[in-house]
Every structure is written in C-alpha cells, then in structure tokens.
Design a protein around this motif. Structure first.
Motif, PDB file in Angstrom:
ATOM      1  N   GLN A 238       0.889  -1.147  -0.042  1.00  0.00           N
ATOM      2  CA  GLN A 238       0.135  -0.020   0.050  1.00  0.00           C
ATOM      3  C   GLN A 238       0.911   1.471   0.052  1.00  0.00           C
ATOM      4  N   THR A 239       2.008   1.185  -0.408  1.00  0.00           N
ATOM      5  CA  THR A 239       2.740   2.291  -0.885  1.00  0.00           C
ATOM      6  C   THR A 239       3.344   2.339  -2.211  1.00  0.00           C
ATOM      7  N   ALA A 240       2.901   3.508  -2.674  1.00  0.00           N
ATOM      8  CA  ALA A 240       3.240   3.682  -4.063  1.00  0.00           C
ATOM      9  C   ALA A 240       4.889   4.221  -4.092  1.00  0.00           C
ATOM     10  N   MET A 268       3.578   0.016  -6.547  1.00  0.00           N
ATOM     11  CA  MET A 268       2.906  -0.437  -5.358  1.00  0.00           C
ATOM     12  C   MET A 268       2.978  -1.982  -5.290  1.00  0.00           C
ATOM     13  N   ALA A 313      -5.118  -0.850  -4.025  1.00  0.00           N
ATOM     14  CA  ALA A 313      -4.205  -1.416  -3.097  1.00  0.00           C
ATOM     15  C   ALA A 313      -4.661  -2.652  -2.675  1.00  0.00           C
TER      16      ALA A 313
END
Length: 336
Positions: A238-240, A268, A313
C-alpha cells in the motif's frame, strides 16, 4: 485547541471458502454470489467504537531579516472504547477494549530567503496517530509515532509567475501493527517502517492559464517485524514508489475558472513479501468554480472522469481493494 469526537459501528461477516466463489478483480462476475444463501452466520463480528481526542498546541513564527524560524508544540489526549461481539457457530463472545493515550509532538523549521528567489529550508517534525484496538494479549495499542526530517529549496520568481520546490525527506514510523501470518488475530506493535525519497514540483502562470506538475519518489523499507523477520528490507504494501501529477487551471473570466489534471501512481507492491507488483494507473480529474458574487462561490469536480476500474491497494493476494470509481461533488463557499 482542537476537539473531535467519533461514534462508529461496523459489522464483519465471514462466509468461509465454501460459501464464496473466486472472483477476477479485473472483471468480476457478481452473479456467482447469491446473498440469500451465503452462510453468513458462520462468523460475525460487531464493533461499536467511540473515540474522542483533545489537543492543545502553540506555534510561533519568528523572522529576523531574511531568516524565518517556526517552532511548535502540541499535546494530545485520546480516549476510545471499543465493544466487540463475536458469534462463531452460535457461540457468542463479547469484550470491551478501553484505550487511553497521550502524546506530545513538536516541530522546528527554518527557511532563508535569498534575493535571487531561492529559499533553502530544513525542518524536523514529530507526529502521532491513535490506534484503536488491542494486541493478542488484550493490551490496548499504543499510538503510532513518526519522526520526519526534510530539507530542500523553494523558488519564487520576481514576478511571482513561476514557483517550484525540491525536497528530500526521511520518515521513520514506530509502533506499527504487524500480524502473525499463521493467525491473523494475533497482532503486536513491533513494526517499524523507514521512508526516504524526494519530491519536485513547480507551476507557471501563462496569462489566463496556470500549469503545475509534480513528481515524488518514495523508497519505503520495513526495518522491524517480529512475526515476519523475512520481510525486513522489503517494501511495505500500500505504498506507491512513484507518484506524478499534471494540472492546469484556466481562468476563462474574472468569475469562471476551469481545471483539469492527470494523476499517475505506480510501483505499489502486492504484499510485504513483495511477491508481485500492482499495475500502475493513470486517472483524469476535472473541475471548475464560478463566483456568484463577492461572498459566494460554487464549485464542481469529477474525479476519475473516465470511471477507470483498477486495483487501488492490497494487503496480500487474498485481500485487495478496488480504487474509487467516478466521484462527482459540488461545493458552496462563503467568504465573510
């Protein structure tokens, strides 16, 4: 000072693997599911969550010639009560989790303005995020805290038509919740995530048109995880890694303005094991504002204009969330 209060309820059902078919998230066939025959009573959890937060803060901006220093301090008191009722095959289990926390956070920043329009700056800031719930020993979760270091340079042209920012940052989050992979109900706060990266943005005014663009690169890394030591060094889910925007404002008249933009997000991970990467996505947004009179302005916007379907996500391969569909909103703003 700031005070906020929230009262929310939620109900979770688990029909089990036998009750639900597999779905292709890119082209889901919901006709496979008959809501009337799902065995939803196999497991049900009800939650009633009451939260309140009271914060006191003070900030001072000090200027000496071309140097500006900002210092701030904030103290928060957080209270929450969560009543959980679980029903598994007719057996009912109830528990109440009370969570009281207090935290003090600070901020210190400085910027120096040169005559050529360049302004280097540096800042240090702390944050805290209350966490509702408890670990597997029923001890309430502590707040998730973070420390951020940022440095960069800003630019503003003499005619104020062109501006830009280049920044580098280093953020460390502590007390991050991690989950036992063999038992999702066992959670502890031994996780730590460090994020480093840079961001560049700029805008330029061309008569009736203002164009702005930005790009950010985030290198996030899991630095601690008690339950999953093999993921240390991986990128959290969940981190681009890449984000970019291109936006334009057109001032058609002195009362009417129109705007449109493109958003891009990529890099991601599917899960914290980094087993796969989600497809990148590009979305289009539009909007506008009209000044009815000197006091009232009406606005409208449409996000995800073409109603693009995409996976927003994932927690892991079995738990993904679709990105928001087309969203339309209107607003009315009053200036007194």
């Amino acid at each position: 000072m700031e005070y906020q209060e929230t009262d929310s309820t939620a109900t979770y059902y688990d029909a089990g693997a036998d009750g639900t078919p597999n779905l292709d998230l890119s082209n889901p066939d919901f006709s496979q599911i008959n809501a009337d025959t799902l065995p939803l009573e196999a497991y049900r959890q009800n939650e009633d969550i009451e939260q309140s937060q009271l914060g006191f803060y003070v900030q001072d901006e000090m200027k000496w010639q071309d140097l500006t220093v900002v210092a701030g301090l904030r103290h928060d008191n957080f209270d929450s009560s969560t009543e959980q009722t679980e029903a598994t095959k007719g057996v009912i289990y109830k528990k109440i989790i009370n969570n009281d926390a207090s935290e003090t956070s600070g901020r210190l920043a400085a910027i120096y303005d040169f005559d050529n329009g360049l302004s280097p700056y540096a800042s240090y800031s702390q944050s805290f995020q209350p966490v509702v719930g408890s670990n597997f020993t029923n001890a309430p979760f502590k707040p998730t805290t973070a420390d951020q270091l940022e440095a960069g340079v800003k630019y503003l042209s003499a005619n104020r038509a062109t501006q830009g920012t280049l920044a580098v940052f280093d953020i460390t989050q502590k007390n991050v919740i991690v989950t036992n992979p063999s038992n999702y109900q066992q959670k502890v706060q031994t996780g730590e995530i460090e994020s480093k990266g840079f961001e560049i943005s700029g805008s330029h005014m061309l008569q009736l048109l203002c164009v702005a663009a930005s790009y950010s690169y985030t290198d996030a890394e899991i630095t601690e995880d008690e339950f999953n030591p093999d993921v240390v060094g991986n990128t959290p889910a969940q981190t681009a890694k890449h984000k970019a925007t291109l936006w334009a404002d057109y001032y058609a008249t002195d009362k009417l303005s129109l705007n449109a933009g493109v958003r891009y997000e990529g890099g991601m991970q599917l899960d914290k094991q980094n087993s796969d990467e989600l497809p990148s996505v590009t979305l289009v947004d539009i909007g506008g504002n009209y000044q009815i009179n000197p006091m009232l302005t009406v606005g409208a916007s449409v996000n995800n204009l073409f109603d693009k379907t995409y996976v927003g996500a994932c927690y892991d391969i079995n738990n993904c969330w679709m990105g928001p569909e087309r969203q339309m909103s209107v607003s009315l703003k009053a200036n007194f």
